[in-house]
Design a protein around this motif. Structure first.
Motif, short mmCIF file in Angstrom:
data_model
loop_
_atom_site.label_atom_id
_atom_site.label_comp_id
_atom_site.label_asym_id
_atom_site.label_seq_id
_atom_site.Cartn_x
_atom_site.Cartn_y
_atom_site.Cartn_z
N LEU A 1 2.06 6.88 -6.79
CA LEU A 1 1.06 7.89 -7.17
C LEU A 1 1.55 9.30 -6.88
O LEU A 1 1.33 10.22 -7.68
CB LEU A 1 -0.26 7.63 -6.43
N THR A 2 2.23 9.47 -5.77
CA THR A 2 2.77 10.79 -5.44
C THR A 2 3.84 11.21 -6.44
O THR A 2 3.87 12.37 -6.89
CB THR A 2 3.37 10.77 -4.03
N LEU B 1 1.13 4.22 -2.90
CA LEU B 1 0.98 5.64 -2.60
C LEU B 1 2.22 6.43 -3.02
O LEU B 1 2.11 7.55 -3.53
CB LEU B 1 0.72 5.84 -1.11
N SER B 2 3.39 5.86 -2.82
CA SER B 2 4.62 6.52 -3.23
C SER B 2 4.66 6.71 -4.74
O SER B 2 5.04 7.77 -5.24
CB SER B 2 5.82 5.70 -2.76
N SER C 1 0.83 -1.21 0.00
CA SER C 1 0.00 0.00 0.00
C SER C 1 0.86 1.26 0.00
O SER C 1 0.59 2.21 -0.75
CB SER C 1 -0.91 0.02 1.23
N LEU C 2 1.90 1.26 0.82
CA LEU C 2 2.79 2.43 0.87
C LEU C 2 3.55 2.60 -0.44
O LEU C 2 3.79 3.73 -0.87
CB LEU C 2 3.76 2.31 2.04
#
Length: 143
Positions: free
Chosen positions: A45-46, A42-43, A38-39
């Motif tokens: 996508l950022t 998110l990384s 998950s992290l």
């Protein structure tokens, strides 16, 4: 006899952890993989959002740079000038205030009073604590 006094829950939980230590490790691994995945998403996508925003903003910065750069420099100089002017003004007011108090003597009276208090304290110390009453009586008789 001790085995009979244990509760059913204690027996099951103890037996399951002793019999299946790999199951516990598998649950830990699954949790770690889920959180880490998950992290990582998110990384990614950022990073993608940052690249897209930079791609969109770069032409705008290039187009407006002849206006933005001089504007930033001007605003910086204006703010620095106002801060310096205020600081110099406060310093000048403080200096003139001190000069006025010194010339009129209102400030020197306070200094003289403080000097007299310090002098009397040193005299009290010079004569010692046990002679203070005697010194005060001598001073009163002399007056």
């Amino acid at each position: 006899m001790e085995d009979q006094t244990r509760t059913h829950h204690e027996m099951i939980s103890r037996d399951s952890t002793q019999a299946h230590p790999k199951a516990r490790q598998m649950v830990k691994a699954a949790t770690a993989v889920t959180a880490g995945g998950s992290l990582l998403v998110l990384s990614g996508l950022t990073l993608a959002g940052t690249v897209i925003a930079l791609t969109v903003a770069t032409p705008l910065l290039v187009i407006f740079s002849p206006v933005l750069v001089p504007a930033v420099i001007t605003v910086t100089l204006i703010i620095t000038g106002f801060l310096a002017s205020g600081g110099f003004g406060i310093a000048a007011i403080t200096a003139f205030s001190w000069l006025y108090r010194h010339m009129t003597g209102s400030g020197s009276d306070k200094i003289e009073n403080a000097r007299m208090k310090v002098g009397s304290r040193t005299q009290d110390t010079k004569f010692g604590q046990h002679n203070i009453g005697v010194h005060q009586q001598q001073t009163q008789h002399a007056s």
